[in-house]
Write a protein that holds these residues in place. Structure first.
Motif, PDB file in Angstrom:
ATOM      1  N   ASN A 283      -2.337  -2.388 -15.188  1.00  0.00           N
ATOM      2  CA  ASN A 283      -2.539  -1.290 -14.236  1.00  0.00           C
ATOM      3  C   ASN A 283      -1.224  -0.900 -13.572  1.00  0.00           C
ATOM      4  OD1 ASN A 283      -5.399  -1.193 -14.664  1.00  0.00           O
ATOM      5  ND2 ASN A 283      -5.530  -3.067 -13.466  1.00  0.00           N
TER       6      ASN A 283
ATOM      7  N   SER B 134      -1.211  -3.710 -10.388  1.00  0.00           N
ATOM      8  CA  SER B 134      -2.295  -4.235  -9.564  1.00  0.00           C
ATOM      9  C   SER B 134      -2.964  -5.472 -10.140  1.00  0.00           C
ATOM     10  CB  SER B 134      -3.341  -3.152  -9.293  1.00  0.00           C
ATOM     11  OG  SER B 134      -3.903  -2.703 -10.497  1.00  0.00           O
TER      12      SER B 134
ATOM     13  N   ARG C 142       0.884  -1.172   0.000  1.00  0.00           N
ATOM     14  CA  ARG C 142       0.000   0.000   0.000  1.00  0.00           C
ATOM     15  C   ARG C 142       0.917   1.216   0.000  1.00  0.00           C
ATOM     16  NH1 ARG C 142      -3.429  -0.928   4.396  1.00  0.00           N
ATOM     17  NH2 ARG C 142      -4.706  -2.116   2.943  1.00  0.00           N
TER      18      ARG C 142
ATOM     19  N   CYS D 265      -3.309  10.554  -1.072  1.00  0.00           N
ATOM     20  CA  CYS D 265      -3.789   9.462  -1.917  1.00  0.00           C
ATOM     21  C   CYS D 265      -3.208   8.124  -1.471  1.00  0.00           C
ATOM     22  CB  CYS D 265      -3.383   9.712  -3.365  1.00  0.00           C
ATOM     23  SG  CYS D 265      -3.902  11.315  -3.998  1.00  0.00           S
TER      24      CYS D 265
ATOM     25  N   THR E 230       1.687   1.525 -12.390  1.00  0.00           N
ATOM     26  CA  THR E 230       1.834   2.911 -11.943  1.00  0.00           C
ATOM     27  C   THR E 230       3.291   3.166 -11.586  1.00  0.00           C
ATOM     28  OG1 THR E 230      -0.400   2.878 -11.009  1.00  0.00           O
ATOM     29  CG2 THR E 230       1.055   4.628 -10.262  1.00  0.00           C
TER      30      THR E 230
ATOM     31  N   ASP F 146      -2.534   4.036  -3.119  1.00  0.00           N
ATOM     32  CA  ASP F 146      -2.601   3.021  -4.166  1.00  0.00           C
ATOM     33  C   ASP F 146      -2.175   1.688  -3.577  1.00  0.00           C
ATOM     34  OD1 ASP F 146      -3.146   3.748  -7.098  1.00  0.00           O
ATOM     35  OD2 ASP F 146      -1.922   5.439  -6.428  1.00  0.00           O
ATOM     36  N   GLU F 147      -2.771   0.601  -4.060  1.00  0.00           N
ATOM     37  CA  GLU F 147      -2.365  -0.734  -3.648  1.00  0.00           C
ATOM     38  C   GLU F 147      -1.996  -1.534  -4.883  1.00  0.00           C
ATOM     39  OE1 GLU F 147      -5.149  -2.787  -1.186  1.00  0.00           O
ATOM     40  OE2 GLU F 147      -5.120  -1.228   0.339  1.00  0.00           O
TER      41      GLU F 147
END
Length: 90
Positions: free
Chosen positions: A74, A60, A16, A42, A76, A44-45
């Motif tokens: 996905n 992800s 996370r 924010c 990032t 993100d996981e």
């Protein structure tokens, strides 16, 4: 498509990532109200692919191919300067 090397075991840890993003406001405000503006916190996981001094990459989604390699989705890439914390998800 992003394909990871052939491997017998999935070795990417689930994380996370907490990070700060820029917020801007297009409307006119008083100069005395500038410091009331803030950034966005924010989260993100995903799975940690790689971490360097300057960047962190996570993905992800993944699927295992017949030949043992993995395809990922996905993806990032984040600059480390905006990241406030990374924790491992068990």
């Amino acid at each position: 498509m992003n394909t990871l090397k052939k491997t017998s075991k999935f070795t990417y840890e689930r994380v996370r990532v907490y990070w700060r993003d820029i917020k801007s406001h297009p409307e006119w405000i008083s100069i005395t109200d500038i410091e009331e503006q803030s950034t966005a916190d924010c989260v993100d996981e995903g799975y940690l692919y790689k971490k360097t001094k300057d960047r962190v990459w996570i993905f992800s989604s993944y699927s295992k191919n017949d030949d043992g390699s993995y395809d990922v989705g996905n993806v990032t890439c984040m600059p480390t300067g905006c990241i406030t914390k990374i924790i491992t998800i068990k």
